[in-house]
Design a protein around this motif. Structure first.
Motif, short mmCIF file in Angstrom:
data_model
loop_
_atom_site.label_atom_id
_atom_site.label_comp_id
_atom_site.label_asym_id
_atom_site.label_seq_id
_atom_site.Cartn_x
_atom_site.Cartn_y
_atom_site.Cartn_z
N THR A 144 0.83 -1.21 0.00
CA THR A 144 0.00 0.00 0.00
C THR A 144 0.86 1.25 0.00
O THR A 144 0.59 2.22 -0.71
CB THR A 144 -0.92 0.00 1.23
N ALA A 145 1.92 1.21 0.82
CA ALA A 145 2.83 2.37 0.86
C ALA A 145 3.47 2.58 -0.51
O ALA A 145 3.60 3.72 -0.98
CB ALA A 145 3.90 2.15 1.93
N GLU A 146 3.87 1.46 -1.15
CA GLU A 146 4.46 1.59 -2.48
C GLU A 146 3.45 2.17 -3.48
O GLU A 146 3.79 3.05 -4.28
CB GLU A 146 4.93 0.22 -2.97
N LEU A 147 2.19 1.68 -3.41
CA LEU A 147 1.15 2.19 -4.32
C LEU A 147 0.85 3.65 -4.06
O LEU A 147 0.65 4.44 -4.99
CB LEU A 147 -0.12 1.35 -4.20
N GLU A 148 0.79 4.03 -2.76
CA GLU A 148 0.52 5.43 -2.45
C GLU A 148 1.65 6.33 -2.98
O GLU A 148 1.39 7.40 -3.54
CB GLU A 148 0.38 5.60 -0.94
N ALA A 149 2.88 5.85 -2.79
CA ALA A 149 4.01 6.64 -3.30
C ALA A 149 3.95 6.72 -4.83
O ALA A 149 4.18 7.79 -5.42
CB ALA A 149 5.33 6.01 -2.84
N ALA A 150 3.59 5.57 -5.47
CA ALA A 150 3.50 5.57 -6.92
C ALA A 150 2.38 6.48 -7.40
O ALA A 150 2.53 7.22 -8.39
CB ALA A 150 3.28 4.15 -7.43
N THR B 77 -16.53 7.65 4.26
CA THR B 77 -15.19 8.11 3.86
C THR B 77 -14.76 7.31 2.65
O THR B 77 -14.69 6.09 2.69
CB THR B 77 -14.18 7.92 5.00
N THR B 78 -14.49 7.97 1.55
CA THR B 78 -14.13 7.28 0.31
C THR B 78 -12.67 6.89 0.33
O THR B 78 -11.87 7.35 1.14
CB THR B 78 -14.42 8.20 -0.89
N SER B 79 -12.33 6.04 -0.63
CA SER B 79 -10.93 5.60 -0.73
C SER B 79 -10.02 6.76 -1.08
O SER B 79 -8.89 6.83 -0.61
CB SER B 79 -10.83 4.49 -1.79
N ASP B 80 -10.52 7.72 -1.91
CA ASP B 80 -9.70 8.88 -2.24
C ASP B 80 -9.41 9.71 -1.01
O ASP B 80 -8.31 10.20 -0.80
CB ASP B 80 -10.42 9.75 -3.30
N GLU B 81 -10.45 9.88 -0.13
CA GLU B 81 -10.24 10.67 1.08
C GLU B 81 -9.28 9.98 2.02
O GLU B 81 -8.47 10.61 2.69
CB GLU B 81 -11.59 10.93 1.76
N LYS B 82 -9.38 8.63 2.11
CA LYS B 82 -8.44 7.88 2.95
C LYS B 82 -7.01 8.07 2.43
O LYS B 82 -6.06 8.23 3.19
CB LYS B 82 -8.79 6.40 2.96
N THR B 83 -6.87 8.06 1.10
CA THR B 83 -5.53 8.21 0.52
C THR B 83 -4.94 9.56 0.86
O THR B 83 -3.77 9.68 1.21
CB THR B 83 -5.61 8.02 -1.00
#
Length: 631
Positions: free
Chosen positions: A391-397, A624-630
């Motif tokens: 998840t951290a890798e995807l968030e960074a990407a 809370t949507t996935s975009d808001e969590k991100t």
């Protein structure tokens, strides 16, 4: 005629129901009525109220009716008042003669028909309206009255003695029943219970010999206890056992068990078949069946009472038989309960052993499962760590991709503007040196730079959606749609645009972003309606249980539902850009906005018949949507 005209009547009776019935009858006939419950009260009412007639029972407390009439006749003021005796007692001839001797006008027996009572009352009152002589009270009357009272007292004493004898007899029976029930609690065997029960029966009847038997399932008589000397039904050394060869039963036994009725036989010579085969002839006999639930289950037999058995003996034994049956049923129920308890204990022991083995197996299985759970927990922890790392890798990407998209889009605008500027300058200043093909190619360059500029702007908008915070507030969709449609009409004055607004329920969302959704959907509908002379756009909605659904419907070119999954992809278009301008980002923006609100979006259409685009907004604002969590 008024009640006062018909006269006043005094009714005397110590029984309230009889007195109330007479009062009701006389009042209904319009007489004035006085009441008294005994002779003394009646005498006082007569002296104070002077009624026209007295109706009295004979047997009264404190003073009977004869004595009441005697006192009335001794007083000149009351001597002429007529009296009717209304009674169920003293119907003897001498009692009636005594009543007439003391001046009683009429004697009525209880009960008498109401019509006859009223006719008798009217006749007595009419007869007394004429002057009549009152018979004098003689010494003979007093003697007859006293003798009548003495006879009454003697009968009451005799009845009291009989009642006392019956009470003592009932007390003996109750005492015997208590002994039987006590034996049911203390005796260990049925033989002991039968012996006690027969002792009680012999004491109640004065019989020296007794027997009790119960029927078996094979319809044989099992003797529970017997004290008949030399009875051939049993061995000489036994007092209980199963009688063999007594089916069918013989003599009295046969009649008692077959008919289910008690039997007294004091004249044995009149009964040729009076006992079981080989049994000595009894001097007198009393047999009573033992019944349970309407069935005969056994019998009690008593013999040789001096002077013979009487009906009172039969009554006593029959009363006792119910207690004996209940005692035996209780004893058998207790025995069955003990056996069941013993069987249950054995089953509990067996079951305990089985459970012990099962617990041991279960403990082993639990230990194995605990080990497996620990291994699964370790695997889950490893997976969770991998998920966190991924998840951290995807968030960074995603951040890098968004930054790259924003940078590329922003940096591309400068060269695109330069191309557009220089192209316009060349087109304005150097067109004389270009032929028709050159001008056409030059125009293609300009059109593509415009398209590229729009693409870059749409990419910037799409990129900003991921970072723009949501500010939810109440939205009026009707007002929003009307305002957007007016603006879109100004940009396309040459088109015949018609807007149909159906029911649009209020919603909750980011006003600016939902406005962008409506702009994109309405613009999309107008764009694909250009082939129609009149573009009709319908906007509506509805409230479902957990969400509010809106739709935008047009009568344009429509689309093939097989490709509906491509509608909301970036740069995805289902129609040629040569026919319909667009970058393929508008519907992707719609989907991104609705998903950020926690909603959903979909479309329906048919080629040549138009399309309908739907989007749904959730009613619960805490989502809370996935975009808001991100973010």
């Amino acid at each position: 005629m008024k009640p006062a005209d018909k006269g006043t009547i005094l009714t005397v009776d110590d029984r309230a129901p009889d007195r109330e019935l007479m009062v009701l009858l006389l009042k209904h006939a319009h007489y004035r009525v006085l009441e008294a419950a005994d002779g003394i009260q009646a005498l006082e009412l007569v002296r104070n109220k002077h009624p026209d007639l007295i109706i009295s029972d004979v047997l009264l407390p404190h003073m009977d009716a004869y004595e009441l009439v005697r006192w009335l006749r001794l007083d000149p003021a009351t001597a002429a008042i007529p009296v009717i005796f209304y009674t169920a007692a003293f119907n003897e001839l001498e009692a009636r003669d005594l009543a007439r001797d003391c001046g009683v006008d009429l004697i009525l027996s209880k009960p008498t028909e109401p019509e006859k009572i009223l006719k008798s009352v009217a006749a007595v009152l009419e007869a007394r309206s004429q002057p009549q002589s009152v018979p004098p009270l003689t010494e003979a009357f007093d003697q007859k009255h006293q003798q009548l009272l003495i006879n009454k007292l003697i009968r009451q004493v005799d009845a009291l003695h009989r009642s006392e004898d019956r009470y003592q007899r009932q007390a003996q029976i109750v005492t015997g029943i208590n002994r039987v029930f006590h034996a049911a609690l203390t005796c260990e065997t049925e033989e002991e219970l039968a012996r006690t029960s027969l002792e009680v029966a012999k004491e109640l009847t004065g019989s020296p010999i007794s027997l009790m038997g119960m029927l078996t399932r094979a319809s044989k008589l099992k003797v529970i206890y017997c004290d008949w000397p030399g009875c051939p039904l049993l061995d000489s050394k036994k007092k209980s056992g199963c009688v063999e060869g007594v089916k069918p039963f013989h003599g009295f036994f046969d009649r008692i068990i077959g008919e289910g009725q008690s039997l007294i036989a004091n004249d044995i010579q009149g009964h040729l078949d009076s006992s079981a085969a080989g049994c000595p002839q009894p001097a007198s006999f009393l047999g009573t069946p033992l019944k349970y639930d309407g069935r005969t289950i056994g019998l009690i037999a008593l013999r040789n009472k001096t002077g013979g058995f009487e009906p009172s003996d039969q009554e006593a034994v029959e009363s006792l038989s119910f207690a004996i049956v209940e005692a035996f049923m209780r004893k058998r129920a207790e025995e069955a309960l003990r056996q069941a308890h013993a069987e249950l204990e054995l089953r509990v022991e067996d079951r305990t052993a089985e459970l012990k083995w099962a617990v041991e197996d279960l403990q082993k299985e639990v230990a194995m499962r605990q080990q497996a759970e620990r291994e699964v927990q370790e695997i889950n922890e490893q997976l969770e760590q991998r998920v966190r790392d991924r998840t951290a890798e995807l968030e960074a990407a995603n951040r890098e991709l968004e930054a790259f998209s924003y940078s590329v889009s922003h940096d591309l605008k400068t060269p695109i503007r330069a191309i557009q500027g220089y192209s316009r300058m060349l087109l304005e200043e150097q067109t004389a040196g270009l032929d028709a093909e050159g001008l056409r190619l030059f125009q293609v360059v300009i059109d593509n730079t415009k398209l590229m500029d729009r693409l870059v702007n749409d990419l910037l908008v799409l990129s900003r959606l991921s970072r723009q915070p949501l500010h939810r507030s109440p939205i009026d969709p009707t007002l929003m749609v009307r305002k957007i449609f007016r603006e879109l009409q100004q940009h396309a004055p040459e088109k015949d645009l018609q807007l149909v607004i159906k029911d649009l329920p209020p919603a909750l969302g980011d006003h600016g972003l939902i406005n962008q959704v409506m702009v994109n959907l309405l613009s999309n509908s107008i764009k694909f309606c250009r082939v129609k002379e009149t573009c009709v756009i319908e906007v509506g909605g509805r409230n479902d249980e957990n969400e509010t659904v809106f739709y935008v419907k047009d009568n344009g070119v429509g689309f093939n539902m097989n490709y509906a999954h491509k509608l909301f992809g970036v740069f995805q278009t289902l129609h040629s850009r040569d026919q319909y301008e667009g970058t393929g980002v508008g519907l992707a923006i719609v989907q991104r906005i609705i998903h950020r609100h926690g909603g959903r979006v979909w479309a329906e259409g048919k080629v040549g018949e138009g399309a309908t685009f739907f989007f749904a907004l959730p009613k619960n604002v805490g989502i809370t949507t996935s975009d808001e969590k991100t973010r």
